[in-house]
Write an enzyme that holds these catalytic residues in place. Structure first.
Site, short mmCIF file in Angstrom:
data_model
loop_
_atom_site.label_atom_id
_atom_site.label_comp_id
_atom_site.label_asym_id
_atom_site.label_seq_id
_atom_site.Cartn_x
_atom_site.Cartn_y
_atom_site.Cartn_z
N SER A 1 0.81 -1.23 0.00
CA SER A 1 0.00 0.00 0.00
C SER A 1 0.84 1.27 0.00
CB SER A 1 -0.88 0.00 1.25
OG SER A 1 -1.56 1.22 1.36
N TYR B 1 -2.28 0.75 10.29
CA TYR B 1 -2.49 -0.01 9.05
C TYR B 1 -1.22 0.03 8.19
CZ TYR B 1 -4.11 -0.87 4.27
OH TYR B 1 -4.23 -1.34 2.99
N ASN C 1 -4.93 4.70 -3.98
CA ASN C 1 -6.33 4.53 -3.56
C ASN C 1 -7.13 3.86 -4.67
OD1 ASN C 1 -5.20 6.54 -1.77
ND2 ASN C 1 -7.29 6.87 -1.06
N1 LIG Z 1 -8.53 -0.65 -1.58
C1 LIG Z 1 -7.41 0.08 -1.62
O1 LIG Z 1 -7.42 1.28 -1.93
C2 LIG Z 1 -6.10 -0.57 -1.27
C3 LIG Z 1 -4.93 0.22 -1.34
C4 LIG Z 1 -3.72 -0.35 -1.02
C5 LIG Z 1 -3.65 -1.67 -0.66
N2 LIG Z 1 -4.80 -2.42 -0.59
C6 LIG Z 1 -4.66 -3.82 -0.17
O2 LIG Z 1 -5.38 -4.65 -1.06
C7 LIG Z 1 -5.88 -5.79 -0.36
C8 LIG Z 1 -7.36 -5.95 -0.62
O3 LIG Z 1 -8.00 -4.77 -0.17
P1 LIG Z 1 -9.49 -4.38 -0.56
O4 LIG Z 1 -9.56 -2.91 -0.62
O5 LIG Z 1 -9.93 -5.21 -1.72
O6 LIG Z 1 -10.22 -4.79 0.77
P2 LIG Z 1 -11.61 -5.51 1.01
O7 LIG Z 1 -11.92 -5.29 2.45
O8 LIG Z 1 -12.61 -5.13 -0.05
O9 LIG Z 1 -11.24 -7.04 0.76
C9 LIG Z 1 -10.42 -7.74 1.66
C10 LIG Z 1 -10.70 -9.22 1.47
O10 LIG Z 1 -9.91 -9.96 2.41
C11 LIG Z 1 -10.73 -10.89 3.08
N3 LIG Z 1 -10.20 -11.10 4.42
C12 LIG Z 1 -10.24 -10.25 5.46
N4 LIG Z 1 -9.69 -10.82 6.54
C13 LIG Z 1 -9.28 -12.06 6.18
C14 LIG Z 1 -8.63 -13.12 6.85
N5 LIG Z 1 -8.30 -13.02 8.12
N6 LIG Z 1 -8.34 -14.24 6.15
C15 LIG Z 1 -8.68 -14.35 4.85
N7 LIG Z 1 -9.30 -13.37 4.15
C16 LIG Z 1 -9.59 -12.24 4.82
C17 LIG Z 1 -12.10 -10.25 3.12
O11 LIG Z 1 -13.11 -11.21 3.32
C18 LIG Z 1 -12.16 -9.59 1.75
O12 LIG Z 1 -12.58 -10.50 0.76
C19 LIG Z 1 -5.55 -5.57 1.12
O13 LIG Z 1 -4.37 -6.29 1.41
C20 LIG Z 1 -5.29 -4.08 1.19
O14 LIG Z 1 -4.39 -3.78 2.25
C21 LIG Z 1 -6.02 -1.90 -0.90
#
Ligand SMILES: NC(=O)c1ccc[n+]([C@@H]2O[C@H](COP(=O)([O-])OP(=O)(O)OC[C@H]3O[C@@H](n4cnc5c(N)ncnc54)[C@H](O)[C@@H]3O)[C@@H](O)[C@H]2O)c1
Length: 287
Positions: free
Chosen positions: A40, A99, A128
């Protein structure tokens, strides 16, 4: 910010479990040919800035400045207001949130663990991410969801600071392209930014959504601020372009329209945002 143990448990312990499984060569793990971690932009904390004499990495903003409506970051050396520039992968890693700390450790676990296990690994530092399919219920998944829910419920939007704080909003299809490129590219042990390279301010996001929904909800710039928020961060994509061939294809105007069209096909319920704002206020995190 509130579920520290959960962040650590999922992002750090979850990743360490995965590496343990790979190290023990448990059933199926021998077929893993590459690790790609969804890292991230949060690991950088405040982005890269041009100070009076050099590039600088401002830390947390001074509470006195923020209370006086001075929201821009200062050059830590000269005290001048500094100008945000694209943040490259060699920029200082100094996360300003729990985070962000857990994502930094997660990234290091994968890159270091992958090297010691002999599995090529790559970290993608997503900016983002937004687009159709994102959660509209979780208030921590981003302002596009939050603002959409408020506008479609006929509520006003309260914007923090002066609304000129920026982020790099990258459309989901571009994130998927970058991720596929990282799976296929012959690179290992490296981290890449994934964004658009464009800074978009929060007020413009609210205005773009309101225009797309044809909503007449009021957009109020409040001057309130959240403790620990960064001011600006947008990606330098030079490395992702040269090593992965990644070039984002969707600009914010097109992406936000696709997102808003999708939101209008969804049942919009409470995003939990107002609850999260009162929780922040009660913990002294919102001023
Ligand atoms: N959305 C963003 O802007 C963004 C930016 C940078 C990094 N990320 C990273 O991308 C990844 C996905 O993020 P997202 O925005 O799609 O989030 P999200 O909350 O939409 O999805 C997260 C997924 O992980 C699953 N999950 C949560 N806890 C879990 C566990 N203990 N074991 C197994 N699965 C689990 C959830 O059920 C969900 O399907 C994350 O690692 C997040 O840190 C997202």
């Amino acid at each position: 910010m509130y579920e520290i143990d959960r962040y650590v448990d999922v992002n750090i312990r979850g990743t360490s479990l995965l590496l343990d499984i790979l190290a023990k060569k448990e059933a199926g793990s021998e077929t893993v040919r590459r690790l790609v971690v969804a890292s991230s932009r949060a690991i950088y904390g405040e982005g890269k800035y041009k100070g009076r004499n050099s590039y600088v990495y401002p830390g947390a903003r001074d509470p006195g400045d923020l209370s006086n409506g001075i929201f821009d970051c200062r050059d830590p050396e000269s005290g001048d207001i500094a100008v945000a520039v694209p943040t490259d992968e060699d920029s200082k890693i100094h996360p300003s949130s729990i985070y962000g700390i857990t994502k930094q450790v997660q990234e290091q676990l994968i890159l270091t663990g992958g090297a010691s296990l002999g599995i090529p690994s790559v970290a993608l530092r997503y900016q983002n991410v937004y687009g159709p399919g994102q959660s509209l219920k979780n208030p921590y998944t981003g302002i596009l969801s939050i603002f959409s829910t408020l506008l479609l419920q006929g509520k006003d939007i309260n914007i923090f600071e002066d609304g000129k704080e920026t982020r790099d909003f990258v459309y989901i299809d571009d994130v998927v392209s970058a991720t596929l490129a990282a799976i296929d590219a012959d690179v290992s042990g490296a981290a890449y930014n994934v964004g658009t390279g464009q800074a978009t301010d929060v007020l413009s996001v609210a205005q773009a959504l309101r225009a797309n929904y044809g909503s007449d909800g009021e957009i109020k710039v409040t001057g309130n601020f959240r403790v620990g928020d960064i001011r600006h961060n947008f990606a330098d994509l030079t490395r992702a372009k040269s090593d992965l061939g990644f070039v984002p294809a969707v600009d914010f105007a097109h992406g936000v329209k696709a997102f808003a069209d999708w939101v209008q096909t969804q049942e919009v319920s409470d995003s939990g945002y107002e609850r999260s704002v009162s929780e922040m206020r009660s913990k002294g995190l919102l001023k």
